[in-house]
Design a protein around this motif. Structure first.
Motif: not given
Length: 659
Positions: A333-339
Motif C-alpha cells: 500500500x503506497x501514497x501517491x506522490x501528490x494529491x
C-alpha cells in the motif's frame, strides 16, 4: 424545651399584655406574637406516644388574627373577643389532636425504615416562624420522604449490587463456560487474507458459526459457506440476522450478525469477525458477549492488529488457550506522490471517499458530470442495494465507486486507488479528524490481491493528502485491555426488578449502569444514549418491562421523523394489545406520492427491516414478516434503480468528449 418567652418579641403594647393576662394565655401555653407581617397566636404543648415525648409550638389556621395595621385599628373589646374566640379550649384540643395524629404517622413511617423520628419531629418546637402548623408539618413530611427515598435508594442499590456482579459475567454463558475452549487470533490489516483463513477452518469443521458486524457480511459469508461441499454434498447453512431468517432443517453451520449469537448450541468452530469492534462505544458489548459466550471448542478472533492486547487479556480472564497469528498485506500500500487536485485526475478503478450521504451524492454528480459512471455506497443503503452497487463496480459497469467509510467493512471491491475528499468526520457531537485506525482500514481497501499489484492512496486536495500520509504513518493505539462493555439483558433487568420492585425501564437501566457490582472494572456496564432516551418515552405506556426493553432496541433512527413516528405507533399499538399490520399495497403515502424520492425510499427500506426485526421477536403483534421482507426487497430494488437512473441521466447530459 425551648419556650416562647425565650424567642418571642415583647407584647405589642401594654394593652395586649393585659389582654393576654386576663385570658390566661401564657398559663395555657399560648403566646401572642407579631412577626413577618402577621399577628397570631402560637400554641405550645406536648404529645406523648409509645414512650416518646414530642413538644410542639405551632400556629393553627385559626391562630392567625390579623395584619399588624388592622390589629392596631381594633379597639380593646374587639381584640379581646377575637382572642377569646381563637384561644378557647376547643382550639387547644383540636390542635393537640391534629399534632398527635401527625406524630403517630411519622412514628410509623420512621419505624418502617429504622429511623429516629425525633430527627424530624424536633422541628415542631424548634422552627418558630409565622408559618402555619400545617406548613411546618408538610415540610417535616417532605424531609422524611426524602430521607426514606435516600434510604430506599441505598437499599435498592445494595440489593442490585448483590444480585449482579460483572465479575461473574463469563459464567452467565453456561454452555461456553463449561466447554474447553481455545482462541485463535488472526490479526492483520485489510487485504491480508485473515478472514479467508478463518473461513476455511470454519468450512472444514463439522459445525460452526460465523459472526459478522453487518448483515451484508453475514449474507456474503452465508453464500460463501453454501458453496462449500463436504463429501460431495453442500453444507447445510442457515442465515440469522436481526431482520432476516433463512433457516435450514438440520443446518450444521450458521452465518449470523454478532448480536444474534446462539449461546446455547455447541459447535466445533466459531469465527468472530472485526474483533476490534470490542472498542466500539455503542456495539462493543456484542463482541464482549461473543468472546465470552461463543459455545465453540475453537474460536477464531479476526480483525485488526491493535486488538492483540485486548484479546490476550480476555483469554487470560476466560482461562482459554490462545494462539496469535499476525498477517501482513498481500499487496503493498503506497501514497501517491501528490494529491489528485482535479476531477479529471480521477480514473477507472478509483474509490472516492466522503463521510456523509449528502457529500457522497454531491461528489457522485460531479464525477458523472465528467463522463465517468459511478457506483454509490453509503450507510443508509440496505445491504441488498450496497451489494448491487458493488457488483456494478466489479463487473465494470461503473468506472468509479463513490462512498462513505461503509466500503471499509463488508465489501470486497477491486479498488486500485482510494481518494479521500476529506479526513474530517462528524462523530455524533462534532466534526473531528478520523483516527489512524479508520484511515488505515479505508486505505487498505485499495489494491485487491490478485487484481492489482499494489494499492494506492491519495487525497483529493493537498491538505487531505498530507493528513492521510501522516495518519498512515501513525501506529494505531492498542485497544484497552480492560473495561470491556457489557449491555443489559432482559434477565439482568428482571433480576433488578425482583429485588427493587422497580418497573420503570429508565430506572432499571440506570440501576444497571450505576448500581451493579463492578469488582475490578474488567467488564463494565454500558447502555446507548438512544436506548436510555427511548426508555423514558416507553415508561409512559402500560407495557411490561420485557416489551419496553424489546422496543428500546428496535434498529431505527430517532432522528428520521418518519421512522420515529412508525416506532411510536408500533409501541402505542402494542400497549393497547393490538397487532400492527404491514401488507403489500399498504405502503406509506410518501412511497406512492414520490416514488423517485431517494431519501423516502431509503427510509422505507429501514422501516420494513425494523418491522421484520420486531416480527421475529413479537410475532403475535407484528404478524406480517413475509410482507415486510418482500416490501424491503421491493424498496431496495427501487433505491438501486433510482441510483442507476440518476447516474445514467447525469451522463446523458454530458458532451460525448467526456465519455
Amino acid at each position: 424545651m425551648t419556650t416562647t418567652d425565650d424567642v418571642a418579641p415583647p407584647p405589642h403594647d401594654d394593652e395586649d399584655e393585659r389582654l393576654c393576662e386576663e385570658l390566661g394565655l401564657l398559663q395555657r401555653g399560648i403566646t401572642l406574637v407579631k412577626m413577618e407581617g402577621r399577628v397570631f397566636l402560637r400554641f405550645a404543648g406536648v404529645v406523648e406516644e409509645v414512650g416518646l415525648r414530642v413538644p410542639y409550638q405551632l400556629v393553627p389556621p385559626y391562630g392567625v388574627l390579623a395584619k399588624p395595621s388592622k390589629w392596631r385599628k381594633m379597639d380593646r373589646d374587639t381584640r379581646l373577643a377575637l382572642l377569646r374566640e381563637r384561644s378557647g379550649d376547643k382550639a387547644v384540643r383540636d390542635l393537640h389532636a391534629d399534632v398527635l395524629e401527625f406524630v403517630r404517622d411519622i412514628l410509623v413511617e420512621a419505624d418502617d425504615y429504622g429511623m429516629d423520628p425525633m430527627t424530624f419531629l424536633h422541628t415542631l418546637s424548634d422552627l418558630q416562624t409565622s408559618d402555619l402548623g400545617s406548613e411546618v408539618c408538610a415540610r417535616i413530611r417532605q424531609r422524611l420522604e426524602h430521607a426514606v427515598e435516600r434510604q430506599r435508594e441505598e437499599r435498592h442499590a445494595e440489593r442490585t449490587r448483590q444480585s449482579i456482579s460483572l465479575g461473574e459475567y463469563p459464567a452467565s454463558f453456561t454452555t461456553a463456560h463449561r466447554m474447553p475452549r481455545r482462541f485463535i487470533a488472526i490479526l492483520g490489516p485489510t487485504n491480508s487474507g485473515k478472514t479467508h483463513k478463518a473461513m476455511e477452518a470454519l468450512a472444514k469443521a463439522a459445525s460452526g458459526v460465523y459472526l459478522a458486524p453487518l448483515r451484508l457480511l453475514a449474507l456474503e459469508n452465508y453464500e460463501r459457506l453454501q458453496a462449500v461441499t463436504h463429501h460431495g454434498k453442500p453444507l447445510a447453512v442457515s442465515l440469522v440476522t436481526g431482520e432476516e431468517r433463512r433457516l435450514v432443517e438440520g443446518a450444521t453451520h450458521v452465518a449470523s450478525t454478532v448480536e444474534m449469537l446462539d449461546t446455547r448450541t455447541p459447535v466445533e468452530v466459531a469465527v468472530i469477525d472485526e474483533i476490534q469492534m470490542l472498542a466500539d462505544p455503542d456495539r462493543g458489548a456484542a463482541w464482549t458477549a461473543a468472546v465470552c459466550g461463543a459455545p465453540a471448542r475453537t474460536v477464531y478472533l479476526v480483525g485488526a492488529p491493535e486488538a492483540k492486547k485486548a484479546i490476550e487479556a480476555l483469554a487470560r480472564r476466560l482461562e482459554c488457550q490462545l494462539e496469535v497469528h499476525l498477517l501482513k498485506r498481500k499487496a503493498p500500500l503506497s501514497m501517491e506522490p501528490s494529491a489528485v487536485r482535479k476531477l479529471k485526475g480521477l480514473r477507472r478503478g478509483d474509490a472516492l471517499i466522503a463521510f456523509s450521504r449528502r457529500e457522497v451524492l454531491m461528489w457522485r454528480d460531479m464525477v458523472t458530470d465528467m463522463g465517468l459512471s459511478v457506483a454509490t455506497v453509503y450507510g443508509n443503503l440496505s445491504p441488498e442495494v450496497r451489494r448491487a452497487q458493488a457488483q456494478r463496480f466489479r463487473d465494470g459497469t461503473a468506472d468509479v465507486v463513490v462512498g462513505t467509510d461503509a466500503i471499509a467493512m463488508g465489501l470486497n471491491l477491486p479498488i486500485s486507488r482510494i481518494v479521500m475528499t476529506t479526513t474530517v468526520k462528524y462523530n455524533g457531537r462534532e466534526e473531528e479528524e478520523i483516527p489512524s485506525a479508520l484511515a488505515r482500514q479505508i486505505a487498505g481497501r485499495a489494491g485487491r490481491f490478485g487484481i492489482h499489484e499494489e494499492g494506492l492512496v491519495a487525497g483529493y486536495d493537498e491538505d487531505t493528502h498530507q493528513v492521510m500520509r501522516a495518519l498512515l504513518k501513525e501506529k494505531p493505539a492498542p485497544l484497552n485491555a480492560t473495561g470491556f462493555s457489557v449491555a443489559p439483558t432482559l434477565e439482568h433487568l428482571h433480576l433488578i426488578s425482583s429485588v427493587t420492585s422497580e418497573t420503570s425501564l429508565q430506572r432499571l437501566l440506570k440501576r444497571f449502569v450505576h448500581n451493579i457490582d463492578v469488582p475490578d472494572g474488567f467488564f463494565y456496564p454500558r447502555i446507548t444514549e438512544e436506548q436510555f432516551a427511548r426508555a423514558a418515552w416507553l415508561d409512559a405506556l402500560p407495557l411490561s418491562v420485557a416489551d419496553k426493553f424489546t422496543l428500546s432496541l428496535v434498529p431505527v433512527s430517532s432522528k428520521v421523523m418518519s421512522l420515529q413516528h412508525a416506532w411510536e405507533q408500533w409501541a402505542l399499538a402494542l400497549s393497547r394489545g393490538k397487532a400492527s399490520h404491514l401488507r403489500i399495497g399498504d405502503e406509506p403515502a410518501q412511497s406512492r406520492r414520490a416514488p423517485s424520492n431517494l431519501q423516502d425510499v431509503e427510509d422505507l427500506c429501514r422501516l420494513y427491516s425494523a418491522y421484520a426485526w420486531l416480527a421475529y421477536r413479537l410475532p403475535e403483534f407484528f404478524p406480517d414478516v413475509d410482507a415486510a421482507l418482500q416490501l424491503s426487497r421491493m424498496a431496495s430494488d427501487k433505491v438501486d434503480a433510482i441510483l442507476r437512473d440518476q447516474n445514467a441521466a447525469e451522463r446523458k447530459r454530458q458532451p460525448k468528449r467526456y465519455r
